[in-house]
Structures are given as structure tokens and as C-alpha cells.
Design a protein around this motif. Structure first.
Motif, mmCIF file in Angstrom:
data_model
loop_
_atom_site.group_PDB
_atom_site.id
_atom_site.type_symbol
_atom_site.label_atom_id
_atom_site.label_comp_id
_atom_site.label_asym_id
_atom_site.label_seq_id
_atom_site.Cartn_x
_atom_site.Cartn_y
_atom_site.Cartn_z
ATOM 1 N N LEU A 1 0.884 -1.167 0.000
ATOM 2 C CA LEU A 1 0.000 0.000 0.000
ATOM 3 C C LEU A 1 0.917 1.209 0.000
ATOM 4 O O LEU A 1 1.750 1.376 0.911
ATOM 5 C CB LEU A 1 -0.904 0.025 1.230
ATOM 6 N N LEU B 1 -2.075 0.643 -4.882
ATOM 7 C CA LEU B 1 -1.556 -0.686 -4.575
ATOM 8 C C LEU B 1 -0.472 -1.041 -5.585
ATOM 9 O O LEU B 1 -0.593 -0.732 -6.768
ATOM 10 C CB LEU B 1 -2.676 -1.723 -4.643
ATOM 11 N N LEU C 1 1.320 -5.211 2.671
ATOM 12 C CA LEU C 1 -0.013 -5.697 3.015
ATOM 13 C C LEU C 1 -0.109 -7.217 2.961
ATOM 14 O O LEU C 1 -0.825 -7.832 3.739
ATOM 15 C CB LEU C 1 -1.055 -5.140 2.037
ATOM 16 N N VAL D 1 -7.697 -3.661 4.096
ATOM 17 C CA VAL D 1 -6.964 -2.487 3.616
ATOM 18 C C VAL D 1 -7.532 -1.248 4.283
ATOM 19 O O VAL D 1 -8.703 -0.934 4.120
ATOM 20 C CB VAL D 1 -7.040 -2.369 2.081
#
Length: 94
Positions: A13, A19, A54, A91
Motif C-alpha cells: 500500500l 496498490l 499488506l 486495507v
């Protein structure tokens, strides 16, 4: 005794809430490289750093890890977020 080399697909991230998917053999080192602005062109601009790891997935072959990266990169953002959710990643946008 020979050690088996491991390959990883990972998702970052970025600070601008985008992304980034990549491939590496050392996840921690690669994230540090991105944060030092020495990784991919995509993560070099100050607006994209710092990056946060992530997700990462281990593969036994380089081909499999690169295929996972390619598939992730060629999806719309909504599908990327769904992929992460299916893999237990929540997220939280910055």
C-alpha cells in the motif's frame, strides 16, 4: 543439504493509497528498497512513499511468483481489493 530457494509475490500500500504488486526473493529487503526510493519506478516518487507491506505469498518456483504478480497487476483496483480481502487483508487507506 541443499536449501530450496523461495520466491514471493507481494502487495504494497503506497502513501497515495495505490496498490503495488511485485516479485522478490527477500520480502523485507525489497520493502526497504522501495522505501529508500531504490525499488521500482512506481514507488520512487515521494508521494508514493512510505510503502506498507499488506500481503505476501511464497512460491517454490520463480515462474509461479511472476505469474501471480502479473495477474494482480492486470486487474482493476476493485478486483485487487477483493483479492486482498479474500486473503484476510483489511486495507485501511491512509
Amino acid at each position: 543439504m541443499a536449501t530450496t530457494k523461495k520466491f514471493y509475490f507481494y502487495v504494497l500500500l503506497c502513501a497515495d493509497n495505490t496498490l503495488y504488486g511485485g516479485f522478490t526473493t527477500d520480502v523485507a529487503k525489497r520493502v526497504a528498497t522501495h522505501n529508500a526510493a531504490k525499488g521500482a519506478k512506481y514507488t520512487k516518487p515521494k508521494t508514493r512513499r512510505p510503502v506498507k507491506l499488506l500481503f505476501h505469498e511464497e512460491f517454490t518456483t520463480k515462474t509461479a511468483a511472476l505469474q501471480a504478480e502479473w495477474h494482480f497487476k492486470h486487474q482493476p483496483r476493485e478486483d485487487k481489493l477483493e483479492f486482498l480481502q479474500k486473503h484476510g487483508v483489511q486495507v485501511r487507506l491512509r
